[in-house]
Design a protein around this motif. Structure first.
Motif, PDB file in Angstrom:
ATOM      1  N   PHE A 108       0.846  -1.195   0.000  1.00 22.36           N
ATOM      2  CA  PHE A 108       0.000   0.000   0.000  1.00 22.36           C
ATOM      3  C   PHE A 108       0.877   1.238   0.000  1.00 22.36           C
ATOM      4  N   SER A 109       0.244   2.364  -0.367  1.00 19.29           N
ATOM      5  CA  SER A 109       0.958   3.641  -0.405  1.00 19.29           C
ATOM      6  C   SER A 109       0.737   4.395   0.902  1.00 19.29           C
ATOM      7  N   ASP A 110       1.818   4.722   1.606  1.00 19.54           N
ATOM      8  CA  ASP A 110       1.624   5.498   2.835  1.00 19.54           C
ATOM      9  C   ASP A 110       1.222   6.940   2.512  1.00 19.54           C
ATOM     10  N   LEU A 111       1.582   7.410   1.316  1.00 21.61           N
ATOM     11  CA  LEU A 111       1.120   8.736   0.895  1.00 21.61           C
ATOM     12  C   LEU A 111      -0.403   8.749   0.772  1.00 21.61           C
ATOM     13  N   LEU A 112      -0.968   7.672   0.229  1.00 19.35           N
ATOM     14  CA  LEU A 112      -2.430   7.606   0.122  1.00 19.35           C
ATOM     15  C   LEU A 112      -3.076   7.595   1.509  1.00 19.35           C
ATOM     16  N   VAL A 113      -2.440   6.918   2.450  1.00 21.71           N
ATOM     17  CA  VAL A 113      -2.961   6.930   3.828  1.00 21.71           C
ATOM     18  C   VAL A 113      -2.972   8.371   4.353  1.00 21.71           C
ATOM     19  N   SER A 114      -1.885   9.100   4.123  1.00 24.39           N
ATOM     20  CA  SER A 114      -1.855  10.509   4.563  1.00 24.39           C
ATOM     21  C   SER A 114      -2.946  11.339   3.884  1.00 24.39           C
ATOM     22  N   ARG A 115      -3.196  11.073   2.615  1.00 22.92           N
ATOM     23  CA  ARG A 115      -4.260  11.808   1.914  1.00 22.92           C
ATOM     24  C   ARG A 115      -5.615  11.532   2.545  1.00 22.92           C
ATOM     25  N   CYS A 116      -5.891  10.248   2.801  1.00 24.91           N
ATOM     26  CA  CYS A 116      -7.190   9.890   3.392  1.00 24.91           C
ATOM     27  C   CYS A 116      -7.320  10.510   4.783  1.00 24.91           C
ATOM     28  N   LEU A 117      -6.243  10.477   5.555  1.00 24.29           N
ATOM     29  CA  LEU A 117      -6.280  11.070   6.896  1.00 24.29           C
ATOM     30  C   LEU A 117      -6.535  12.566   6.810  1.00 24.29           C
ATOM     31  N   ALA A 118      -5.886  13.226   5.846  1.00 28.97           N
ATOM     32  CA  ALA A 118      -6.077  14.679   5.709  1.00 28.97           C
ATOM     33  C   ALA A 118      -7.524  14.983   5.332  1.00 28.97           C
ATOM     34  N   ALA A 119      -8.086  14.176   4.438  1.00 26.79           N
ATOM     35  CA  ALA A 119      -9.493  14.379   4.048  1.00 26.79           C
ATOM     36  C   ALA A 119     -10.391  14.210   5.268  1.00 26.79           C
ATOM     37  N   ALA A 120     -10.130  13.182   6.074  1.00 28.01           N
ATOM     38  CA  ALA A 120     -10.949  12.932   7.261  1.00 28.01           C
ATOM     39  C   ALA A 120     -10.789  14.063   8.272  1.00 28.01           C
ATOM     40  N   GLU A 121      -9.550  14.447   8.555  1.00 30.52           N
ATOM     41  CA  GLU A 121      -9.306  15.496   9.555  1.00 30.52           C
ATOM     42  C   GLU A 121      -9.917  16.824   9.125  1.00 30.52           C
ATOM     43  N   SER A 122      -9.881  17.112   7.827  1.00 26.93           N
ATOM     44  CA  SER A 122     -10.413  18.400   7.369  1.00 26.93           C
ATOM     45  C   SER A 122     -11.916  18.477   7.597  1.00 26.93           C
ATOM     46  N   GLU A 123     -12.572  17.330   7.751  1.00 27.19           N
ATOM     47  CA  GLU A 123     -14.008  17.290   8.035  1.00 27.19           C
ATOM     48  C   GLU A 123     -14.284  16.864   9.482  1.00 27.19           C
ATOM     49  N   ASN A 124     -13.213  16.780  10.285  1.00 27.77           N
ATOM     50  CA  ASN A 124     -13.343  16.383  11.701  1.00 27.77           C
ATOM     51  C   ASN A 124     -13.983  15.015  11.886  1.00 27.77           C
ATOM     52  N   ILE A 125     -13.651  14.092  11.001  1.00 24.44           N
ATOM     53  CA  ILE A 125     -14.187  12.732  11.117  1.00 24.44           C
ATOM     54  C   ILE A 125     -13.084  11.844  11.686  1.00 24.44           C
ATOM     55  N   PRO A 126     -13.350  11.130  12.799  1.00 24.94           N
ATOM     56  CA  PRO A 126     -12.327  10.249  13.360  1.00 24.94           C
ATOM     57  C   PRO A 126     -11.945   9.156  12.361  1.00 24.94           C
ATOM     58  N   ALA A 127     -10.651   8.831  12.317  1.00 28.44           N
ATOM     59  CA  ALA A 127     -10.169   7.831  11.361  1.00 28.44           C
ATOM     60  C   ALA A 127      -9.411   6.743  12.094  1.00 28.44           C
ATOM     61  N   LEU A 128      -9.512   5.541  11.566  1.00 28.47           N
ATOM     62  CA  LEU A 128      -8.626   4.482  12.034  1.00 28.47           C
ATOM     63  C   LEU A 128      -8.104   3.735  10.832  1.00 28.47           C
ATOM     64  N   ILE A 129      -7.032   2.999  11.050  1.00 29.91           N
ATOM     65  CA  ILE A 129      -6.393   2.268   9.961  1.00 29.91           C
ATOM     66  C   ILE A 129      -6.531   0.784  10.237  1.00 29.91           C
ATOM     67  N   ALA A 130      -7.053   0.050   9.253  1.00 29.39           N
ATOM     68  CA  ALA A 130      -7.108  -1.405   9.373  1.00 29.39           C
ATOM     69  C   ALA A 130      -5.942  -1.977   8.576  1.00 29.39           C
ATOM     70  N   LEU A 131      -5.210  -2.880   9.205  1.00 27.15           N
ATOM     71  CA  LEU A 131      -4.169  -3.612   8.485  1.00 27.15           C
ATOM     72  C   LEU A 131      -4.713  -5.014   8.255  1.00 27.15           C
ATOM     73  N   ASN A 132      -5.205  -5.231   7.039  1.00 22.47           N
ATOM     74  CA  ASN A 132      -5.862  -6.494   6.704  1.00 22.47           C
ATOM     75  C   ASN A 132      -4.840  -7.515   6.169  1.00 22.47           C
ATOM     76  N   LYS A 133      -5.301  -8.742   6.046  1.00 20.29           N
ATOM     77  CA  LYS A 133      -4.498  -9.867   5.551  1.00 20.29           C
ATOM     78  C   LYS A 133      -3.307 -10.139   6.475  1.00 20.29           C
ATOM     79  N   ALA A 134      -3.573 -10.036   7.777  1.00 26.69           N
ATOM     80  CA  ALA A 134      -2.532 -10.314   8.761  1.00 26.69           C
ATOM     81  C   ALA A 134      -2.130 -11.786   8.731  1.00 26.69           C
ATOM     82  N   ASP A 135      -2.934 -12.613   8.047  1.00 28.10           N
ATOM     83  CA  ASP A 135      -2.573 -14.035   7.902  1.00 28.10           C
ATOM     84  C   ASP A 135      -1.381 -14.214   6.953  1.00 28.10           C
ATOM     85  N   LEU A 136      -1.099 -13.221   6.121  1.00 29.18           N
ATOM     86  CA  LEU A 136       0.064 -13.311   5.228  1.00 29.18           C
ATOM     87  C   LEU A 136       1.276 -12.801   6.016  1.00 29.18           C
ATOM     88  N   THR A 137       1.834 -13.684   6.823  1.00 28.84           N
ATOM     89  CA  THR A 137       2.740 -13.239   7.889  1.00 28.84           C
ATOM     90  C   THR A 137       4.109 -12.780   7.400  1.00 28.84           C
TER      91      THR A 137
END
Ligand SMILES: Nc1nc2c(ncn2[C@@H]2O[C@H](COP(=O)(O)OP(=O)(O)O)[C@@H](O)[C@H]2O)c(=O)[nH]1
Ligand SMILES: [Mg+2]
Ligand SMILES: [Zn+2]
Length: 317
Positions: A108-137
């Motif tokens: 995944f792109s960490d820049l895209l994560v920052s973009r999504c966080l900025a979009a959320a923060e600019s609207e005061n919406i709480p954000a969390l990050i899911a790290l999926n496919k934890a089975d692929l160890t």
């Protein structure tokens, strides 16, 4: 979740019929599905209007046969959207939380994560990050390390494997109005299927017939869940934020806030000016250089988008 509601002002059109309250649950160009107390209606809009998003509360005039017309939209509590110099795309509105879905594979792109966080923060919406496919160890340590950047800022990072179970997200979903956002292939639709048993239709592509013929399109869809809902969205690769002014963007990088206004020059661009408080904080290890790079990149993109289309008005509230 839908309820009958009298519109706030009397209808301006010739119609004096009371409008039916509904929530937009799917958007296909200029056609929308709206959930009401008496089921889902397929709706079209008046004129060229098409700026409705999943989550919007609307008043519709039923037209029989499961059809209706969206006559009005009630005020949004918030709106998540993306934009570049010329276009905009509404993602969802009236959210209480955003879950940014990442995965061990594909990368995944960490820049895209920052973009999504900025979009959320600019609207005061709480954000969390899911790290999926934890089975692929094998890729797990690397993904964890890349997300540590965001965990250090206070964003919850929840590891899970949507194919096995998604219970780890449960406490964050109860009665919440949640958008899942992220690159394609991260497992958003798989997560929806795990969390909304009756959502078996959450496939990646849905063919629908529009008036101009048959199109295949990726779809944003809202799934009711308890008192709240979950919205699946198509994968985003580019998350343009041209509608944010640079000041809003700065403050949407939450860890920058204590340093804003502290630079020697009031109009500091945080590039190479002497006395830059953000750069000084990077030097002392109080801010991450990676996040400053993300900020500068998005800021420059916003400036060039606005230069490319001066006079563009961004107002969708
Ligand atoms: N190994 C593994 N694969 C997963 C998991 N979740 C989703 N996938 C797979 O990842 C692929 C993309 O999933 P999808 O839900 O379509 O991703 P989306 O594009 O984000 O909606 C599919 O082949 C899923 O079966 C998981 O937890 N573990
Ligand atoms: Mg999907
Ligand atoms: Zn500065």
């Amino acid at each position: 979740m839908a309820q009958n509601r009298t519109p706030p002002s009397s209808p301006s059109s010739a119609s004096t019929q009371a409008l039916t309250f509904g929530i937009v649950v799917a958007a296909f160009g200029r056609h929308f599905e709206v959930r009401t107390d008496s089921g889902i209606l397929r709706c079209h809009t008046r004129g060229k209007k098409n700026d409705y998003a999943c989550g919007d509360e609307v008043g519709i005039a039923p037209a029989g046969d499961g059809l209706g017309v969206i006559e009005t939209r009630y005020p949004r509590r918030n709106l998540l959207w993306r934009s570049d110099a010329f276009r905009q795309k509404l993602l969802a509105s009236n959210l209480s939380r955003i879950i940014i879905v990442t995965a061990t594979e594909p990368g995944f792109s960490d820049l895209l994560v920052s973009r999504c966080l900025a979009a959320a923060e600019s609207e005061n919406i709480p954000a969390l990050i899911a790290l999926n496919k934890a089975d692929l160890t094998t890729k797990l340590p690397d993904a964890r390390e890349r997300l540590a950047l965001f965990a250090a800022l206070g964003y919850p990072v929840i590891e899970l494997s949507a194919l096995n179970n998604a219970d780890a997200l449960e406490p964050w979903l109860r009665d919440e109005r949640v958008l899942l956002v992220g690159q394609s292939g991260m497992g958003k639709s798989t997560l929806i299927n795990a969390l909304v048993p009756e959502a078996a239709a959450a496939v990646d592509e849905i063919s629908i017939a529009l008036n101009s013929g048959s199109h295949t399109t990726t779809l944003t869809r809202l799934y009711p869940r308890g008192e709240g809902w979950l919205i699946d969205s198509p994968g985003v690769q580019a998350f343009g934020l041209a509608h944010l002014d640079p000041g809003t963007l700065e403050a949407a990088f939450i860890e920058f806030r204590p340093y804003l206004g502290q630079c020697r020059f009031r109009d500091c661009r945080h590039d190479a000016e002497p006395g830059c408080a953000l750069r000084a904080a990077v030097e002392t290890g109080n801010l991450s250089v990676r996040r400053l790079e993300h900020y500068l990149l998005i800021r420059d993109e916003i400036i060039s988008a606005r230069r490319a289309n001066p006079g563009r008005e961004f107002d969708l509230s």
